[in-house]
Design a protein around this motif. Structure first.
Motif, PDB file in Angstrom:
ATOM      1  N   THR A  21      38.734  36.762  36.847  1.00  0.00           N
ATOM      2  CA  THR A  21      38.320  35.389  36.559  1.00  0.00           C
ATOM      3  C   THR A  21      38.825  34.446  37.637  1.00  0.00           C
ATOM      4  O   THR A  21      38.082  33.607  38.146  1.00  0.00           O
ATOM      5  N   ASN A  22      40.088  34.587  38.006  1.00  0.00           N
ATOM      6  CA  ASN A  22      40.672  33.734  39.033  1.00  0.00           C
ATOM      7  C   ASN A  22      39.961  33.942  40.373  1.00  0.00           C
ATOM      8  O   ASN A  22      39.635  32.981  41.068  1.00  0.00           O
ATOM      9  N   ASP A  23      39.723  35.211  40.724  1.00  0.00           N
ATOM     10  CA  ASP A  23      39.098  35.515  42.013  1.00  0.00           C
ATOM     11  C   ASP A  23      37.653  35.023  42.085  1.00  0.00           C
ATOM     12  O   ASP A  23      37.201  34.544  43.130  1.00  0.00           O
ATOM     13  N   LEU A  24      36.917  35.140  40.982  1.00  0.00           N
ATOM     14  CA  LEU A  24      35.499  34.777  40.989  1.00  0.00           C
ATOM     15  C   LEU A  24      35.240  33.303  40.684  1.00  0.00           C
ATOM     16  O   LEU A  24      34.337  32.699  41.271  1.00  0.00           O
ATOM     17  N   LEU A  25      36.022  32.744  39.762  1.00  0.00           N
ATOM     18  CA  LEU A  25      35.734  31.384  39.283  1.00  0.00           C
ATOM     19  C   LEU A  25      36.805  30.364  39.624  1.00  0.00           C
ATOM     20  O   LEU A  25      36.605  29.169  39.421  1.00  0.00           O
ATOM     21  N   GLY A  26      37.955  30.821  40.091  1.00  0.00           N
ATOM     22  CA  GLY A  26      38.998  29.911  40.529  1.00  0.00           C
ATOM     23  C   GLY A  26      40.062  29.610  39.497  1.00  0.00           C
ATOM     24  O   GLY A  26      39.989  30.038  38.344  1.00  0.00           O
ATOM     25  N   PRO A  27      41.063  28.838  39.931  1.00  0.00           N
ATOM     26  CA  PRO A  27      42.217  28.570  39.073  1.00  0.00           C
ATOM     27  C   PRO A  27      41.903  27.738  37.836  1.00  0.00           C
ATOM     28  O   PRO A  27      42.589  27.862  36.827  1.00  0.00           O
ATOM     29  N   SER A  28      40.879  26.911  37.873  1.00  0.00           N
ATOM     30  CA  SER A  28      40.532  26.134  36.678  1.00  0.00           C
ATOM     31  C   SER A  28      40.092  27.051  35.547  1.00  0.00           C
ATOM     32  O   SER A  28      40.485  26.864  34.390  1.00  0.00           O
ATOM     33  N   ALA A  29      39.288  28.052  35.878  1.00  0.00           N
ATOM     34  CA  ALA A  29      38.846  29.015  34.867  1.00  0.00           C
ATOM     35  C   ALA A  29      40.019  29.867  34.386  1.00  0.00           C
ATOM     36  O   ALA A  29      40.149  30.151  33.195  1.00  0.00           O
ATOM     37  N   ARG A  30      40.887  30.277  35.320  1.00  0.00           N
ATOM     38  CA  ARG A  30      42.080  31.046  34.960  1.00  0.00           C
ATOM     39  C   ARG A  30      42.946  30.266  33.984  1.00  0.00           C
ATOM     40  O   ARG A  30      43.357  30.783  32.944  1.00  0.00           O
ATOM     41  N   ASP A  31      43.208  29.006  34.314  1.00  0.00           N
ATOM     42  CA  ASP A  31      44.039  28.173  33.455  1.00  0.00           C
ATOM     43  C   ASP A  31      43.394  27.957  32.092  1.00  0.00           C
ATOM     44  O   ASP A  31      44.072  27.909  31.069  1.00  0.00           O
ATOM     45  N   GLU A  32      42.066  27.832  32.082  1.00  0.00           N
ATOM     46  CA  GLU A  32      41.350  27.674  30.820  1.00  0.00           C
ATOM     47  C   GLU A  32      41.581  28.892  29.919  1.00  0.00           C
ATOM     48  O   GLU A  32      41.833  28.748  28.718  1.00  0.00           O
ATOM     49  N   LEU A  33      41.527  30.087  30.504  1.00  0.00           N
ATOM     50  CA  LEU A  33      41.757  31.301  29.721  1.00  0.00           C
ATOM     51  C   LEU A  33      43.179  31.362  29.173  1.00  0.00           C
ATOM     52  O   LEU A  33      43.385  31.708  28.006  1.00  0.00           O
ATOM     53  N   ILE A  34      44.150  31.045  30.008  1.00  0.00           N
ATOM     54  CA  ILE A  34      45.544  31.091  29.564  1.00  0.00           C
ATOM     55  C   ILE A  34      45.776  30.090  28.431  1.00  0.00           C
ATOM     56  O   ILE A  34      46.383  30.426  27.407  1.00  0.00           O
ATOM     57  N   CYS A  35      45.275  28.886  28.585  1.00  0.00           N
ATOM     58  CA  CYS A  35      45.432  27.863  27.542  1.00  0.00           C
ATOM     59  C   CYS A  35      44.688  28.254  26.268  1.00  0.00           C
ATOM     60  O   CYS A  35      45.203  28.069  25.161  1.00  0.00           O
ATOM     61  N   ALA A  36      43.487  28.800  26.419  1.00  0.00           N
ATOM     62  CA  ALA A  36      42.701  29.205  25.251  1.00  0.00           C
ATOM     63  C   ALA A  36      43.407  30.319  24.489  1.00  0.00           C
ATOM     64  O   ALA A  36      43.502  30.273  23.256  1.00  0.00           O
ATOM     65  N   ALA A  79      39.130  37.068  15.405  1.00  0.00           N
ATOM     66  CA  ALA A  79      37.993  36.210  15.036  1.00  0.00           C
ATOM     67  C   ALA A  79      38.086  34.889  15.794  1.00  0.00           C
ATOM     68  O   ALA A  79      37.075  34.380  16.299  1.00  0.00           O
ATOM     69  N   THR A  80      39.280  34.345  15.906  1.00  0.00           N
ATOM     70  CA  THR A  80      39.483  33.096  16.646  1.00  0.00           C
ATOM     71  C   THR A  80      39.145  33.290  18.122  1.00  0.00           C
ATOM     72  O   THR A  80      38.476  32.450  18.730  1.00  0.00           O
ATOM     73  N   ILE A  81      39.583  34.402  18.695  1.00  0.00           N
ATOM     74  CA  ILE A  81      39.280  34.719  20.096  1.00  0.00           C
ATOM     75  C   ILE A  81      37.765  34.829  20.304  1.00  0.00           C
ATOM     76  O   ILE A  81      37.218  34.291  21.266  1.00  0.00           O
ATOM     77  N   HIS A  82      37.092  35.534  19.395  1.00  0.00           N
ATOM     78  CA  HIS A  82      35.650  35.767  19.559  1.00  0.00           C
ATOM     79  C   HIS A  82      34.824  34.492  19.376  1.00  0.00           C
ATOM     80  O   HIS A  82      33.728  34.384  19.925  1.00  0.00           O
ATOM     81  N   GLU A  83      35.340  33.537  18.633  1.00  0.00           N
ATOM     82  CA  GLU A  83      34.618  32.282  18.417  1.00  0.00           C
ATOM     83  C   GLU A  83      34.808  31.299  19.570  1.00  0.00           C
ATOM     84  O   GLU A  83      34.079  30.320  19.672  1.00  0.00           O
ATOM     85  N   TRP A  84      35.769  31.554  20.439  1.00  0.00           N
ATOM     86  CA  TRP A  84      36.091  30.618  21.507  1.00  0.00           C
ATOM     87  C   TRP A  84      35.017  30.608  22.597  1.00  0.00           C
ATOM     88  O   TRP A  84      34.498  31.652  22.994  1.00  0.00           O
ATOM     89  N   HIS A  85      34.685  29.413  23.048  1.00  0.00           N
ATOM     90  CA  HIS A  85      33.812  29.209  24.210  1.00  0.00           C
ATOM     91  C   HIS A  85      34.394  28.043  24.994  1.00  0.00           C
ATOM     92  O   HIS A  85      34.707  27.006  24.424  1.00  0.00           O
ATOM     93  N   GLY A  86      34.512  28.213  26.308  1.00  0.00           N
ATOM     94  CA  GLY A  86      35.120  27.185  27.133  1.00  0.00           C
ATOM     95  C   GLY A  86      34.144  26.519  28.069  1.00  0.00           C
ATOM     96  O   GLY A  86      32.940  26.775  28.042  1.00  0.00           O
ATOM     97  N   LYS A  87      34.694  25.693  28.913  1.00  0.00           N
ATOM     98  CA  LYS A  87      33.910  24.967  29.915  1.00  0.00           C
ATOM     99  C   LYS A  87      33.458  25.903  31.041  1.00  0.00           C
ATOM    100  O   LYS A  87      32.326  25.828  31.506  1.00  0.00           O
ATOM    101  N   HIS A  88      34.345  26.786  31.473  1.00  0.00           N
ATOM    102  CA  HIS A  88      34.064  27.686  32.596  1.00  0.00           C
ATOM    103  C   HIS A  88      33.599  29.076  32.151  1.00  0.00           C
ATOM    104  O   HIS A  88      32.921  29.762  32.899  1.00  0.00           O
ATOM    105  N   LEU A  89      34.012  29.481  30.967  1.00  0.00           N
ATOM    106  CA  LEU A  89      33.737  30.831  30.476  1.00  0.00           C
ATOM    107  C   LEU A  89      33.267  30.773  29.027  1.00  0.00           C
ATOM    108  O   LEU A  89      33.599  29.841  28.292  1.00  0.00           O
ATOM    109  N   ASN A  90      32.538  31.809  28.643  1.00  0.00           N
ATOM    110  CA  ASN A  90      32.046  31.858  27.266  1.00  0.00           C
ATOM    111  C   ASN A  90      32.857  32.767  26.364  1.00  0.00           C
ATOM    112  O   ASN A  90      32.633  32.789  25.155  1.00  0.00           O
ATOM    113  N   SER A  91      33.767  33.538  26.948  1.00  0.00           N
ATOM    114  CA  SER A  91      34.525  34.463  26.117  1.00  0.00           C
ATOM    115  C   SER A  91      35.907  34.718  26.696  1.00  0.00           C
ATOM    116  O   SER A  91      36.183  34.397  27.847  1.00  0.00           O
ATOM    117  N   ILE A  92      36.726  35.299  25.854  1.00  0.00           N
ATOM    118  CA  ILE A  92      38.084  35.657  26.230  1.00  0.00           C
ATOM    119  C   ILE A  92      38.390  37.002  25.589  1.00  0.00           C
ATOM    120  O   ILE A  92      37.877  37.317  24.518  1.00  0.00           O
TER     121      ILE A  92
END
Length: 137
Positions: A21-36, A79-92
């Motif tokens: 995620t970090n390599d393809l989409l950058g640190p904003s997407a990486r940080d979004e995943l960690i926070c999510a 279930a909470t993980i599967h319901e999550w959708h972010g700004k940069h990514l749709n899943s975690i």
């Protein structure tokens, strides 16, 4: 060390695909995943114990309450993980390994961590095998 009558569970968690995620989409997407992931963990586990971030994408949950309900708490987390959708990514995706006090007497937290990590890495290996992703990329 951990031979008291208090029930507990130790959960080792690790985010899947964070480097990719970090390599393809950058640190904003990486940080979004960690926070999510952190927020999903808080939602699912905070009523039962403590959540610790121990590395970049590594977390530990120490369950002290309702350990007997862990089999229903973990699906709630997923279930909470599967319901999550972010700004940069749709899943975690998160891999985990669980160790319970009822399994055996443990000599140290390091021993508990080792057992949980081994189970988490097996879970992670299964994830990458099922998703046909090569972790080295």
């Amino acid at each position: 060390m951990c031979t008291s009558n208090t029930e507990w569970a130790y959960i080792s968690l690790d985010l899947n695909d964070l480097k990719q995620t970090n390599d393809l989409l950058g640190p904003s997407a990486r940080d979004e995943l960690i926070c999510a992931a952190s927020n999903c963990m808080k939602f699912a586990f905070a009523p039962y114990g403590k959540i610790y971030r121990i590395g970049g994408d590594e977390f530990v949950v120490w369950i002290q309450y309702s350990v007997s309900n862990l089999d229903s708490i973990l699906p709630g987390f997923y279930a909470t993980i599967h319901e999550w959708h972010g700004k940069h990514l749709n899943s975690i995706s998160v891999s985990y390994g669980v160790v319970k006090s009822s399994e055996q007497d443990f000599d140290s937290v390091q021993e508990i961590s080792k057992f949980a990590d081994e189970r988490m890495y097996q879970n992670k290996k299964d994830y990458y095998t099922m998703s046909c992703n090569d972790r080295r990329n």
